[in-house]
Each structure stands twice: as structure tokens, then as C-alpha cells.
Design an enzyme around this catalytic site. Structure first.
Site, short mmCIF file in Angstrom:
data_model
loop_
_atom_site.label_atom_id
_atom_site.label_comp_id
_atom_site.label_asym_id
_atom_site.label_seq_id
_atom_site.Cartn_x
_atom_site.Cartn_y
_atom_site.Cartn_z
N SER A 5 -10.49 -27.89 6.20
CA SER A 5 -11.64 -27.07 5.80
C SER A 5 -12.48 -26.58 6.97
O SER A 5 -13.26 -25.64 6.81
CB SER A 5 -12.54 -27.86 4.84
N HIS A 63 -18.67 -30.59 7.77
CA HIS A 63 -18.86 -29.17 7.49
C HIS A 63 -20.04 -28.62 8.29
O HIS A 63 -20.83 -29.37 8.86
CB HIS A 63 -19.09 -28.92 6.00
N ASP A 102 -20.75 -25.79 -0.35
CA ASP A 102 -20.34 -27.13 -0.79
C ASP A 102 -21.02 -27.64 -2.05
O ASP A 102 -20.84 -28.80 -2.41
CB ASP A 102 -20.60 -28.14 0.35
#
Length: 180
Positions: free
Chosen positions: A57, A96, A123
Site C-alpha cells: 500500500s 500510511h 483509510d
């Protein structure tokens, strides 16, 4: 007689003193590793100063298997920073990028929204049901450096537990059968 037979004969010939010495040495190694980990926690201010990237990701910034070094200071979190965070009722931390920061006027609290660089949407779908933002207590640390691909050892042993047990068994047998 073969490797296994020789190993069994070697185990039988170990003296009590050698066994105790090896047990103390193993205890010192484990204790040293825990002390180093706790020291890193104190220095970095992060509950987990080192994490492994487990998914794609964050590509191209980080690849699966990269090891990240974290630091958590008192500096405000800003959009663009890469953070590692925990979500309620999930064991595995997520790496992230912060895309939005909402600072509350009446307090020093902040709300943070994150997104993986390689993901199409933010998210919020990963957060706990009804949760729209992360708070500071969710964030474990900020990425301050990385080692590429070194974390693959952890990923392989997690995804294939038999490899972990074979490796631990082989190391244990090697420690028990060594003469020095």
C-alpha cells in the site's frame, strides 16, 4: 551413523557445567536483546521503534519487506508525513501517509486522516466502525528511516510458521551440541 545419531551421542556427553553455561549464555543474549529494545523505546519515544512494511500500500515509497525506523516526538504531526498507527481491535500496525490534519482550536488535540500511497481512497474504510479520524494515541511513530528488504525474514517466518519452528529447532540443537 549419520548426523542425527552423532547429535544424540553429543547430547549424551554434555556435562552439567556445559549445559548450565550454555543456558546462562542464552539467557544473557535474550536479556541483552530486551534491554536494547527498551532502550530504543526510550530514545525514540515510540512503543515500537522498528516495524516491517507488510503490504504494497505504500509503494513506491516503501516496498513490502522494508524495515522502518520510527520516532515519536512532541512535534505536531503534519500532512505528508508517514506514520505508523494502530486501529482499535486490530493487532497489526499500519504504515500510511498523513493526508489531512485537523487541529482543534480549544485544545492541543488533533485529528489525522491517512492514506496509503498506492491506495485509491483514504483509510476511513480501515478505521474502526464509526471512526472518521485518528487521534494522537493511535499513532505509534513517524518514519525516520528504512532498510530495504531486510524485513522479508520476518514476513517469511510469519507466513510459514513451519520455517520458524525448523529454524528455532536447528539453532537449539546447534547450541546444545556445540563443544565450546
Amino acid at each position: 551413523m549419520g548426523f542425527i545419531g552423532d547429535s544424540i551421542d553429543s547430547l549424551k556427553s554434555i556435562k552439567l557445567r556445559q549445559g548450565l553455561e550454555q543456558a546462562v549464555t542464552l539467557g544473557m543474549i535474550v536479556s541483552s536483546a530486551l534491554i536494547i529494545w527498551k532502550f530504543l523505546m526510550c530514545v525514540t519515544g515510540s512503543e515500537s521503534p522498528v516495524v516491517v512494511v507488510l503490504s504494497e500500500s505504500m509503494e513506491p515509497a516503501f516496498q513490502r519487506g522494508d524495515i522502518l525506523f520510527l520516532r515519536m516526538g512532541e512535534d505536531p504531526i503534519r500532512a505528508g508525513e508517514i506514520v505508523v498507527f494502530n486501529i482499535d481491535r486490530r493487532e497489526i500496525p499500519i504504515v500510511h501517509r498523513v493526508i489531512k490534519v485537523h487541529e482543534r482550536n480549544d485544545t492541543t488535540d488533533i485529528d489525522v486522516l491517512t492514506k496509503g500511497d498506492n491506495n485509491d481512497q483514504d483509510d476511513r474504510v480501515l478505521y474502526a466502525p464509526g471512526q472518521q479520524w485518528l487521534q494522537r494515541h493511535h499513532i505509534m511513530g513517524r518514519a525516520i528511516g528504512f532498510l530495504p528488504y531486510v524485513g522479508w525474514v520476518t514476513i517469511i517466518m510469519t507466513e510459514n510458521p513451519i520455517i520458524k519452528y525448523v529454524l528455532i529447532g536447528a539453532l537449539g540443537l546447534l547450541a546444545l551440541t556445540s563443544k565450546d
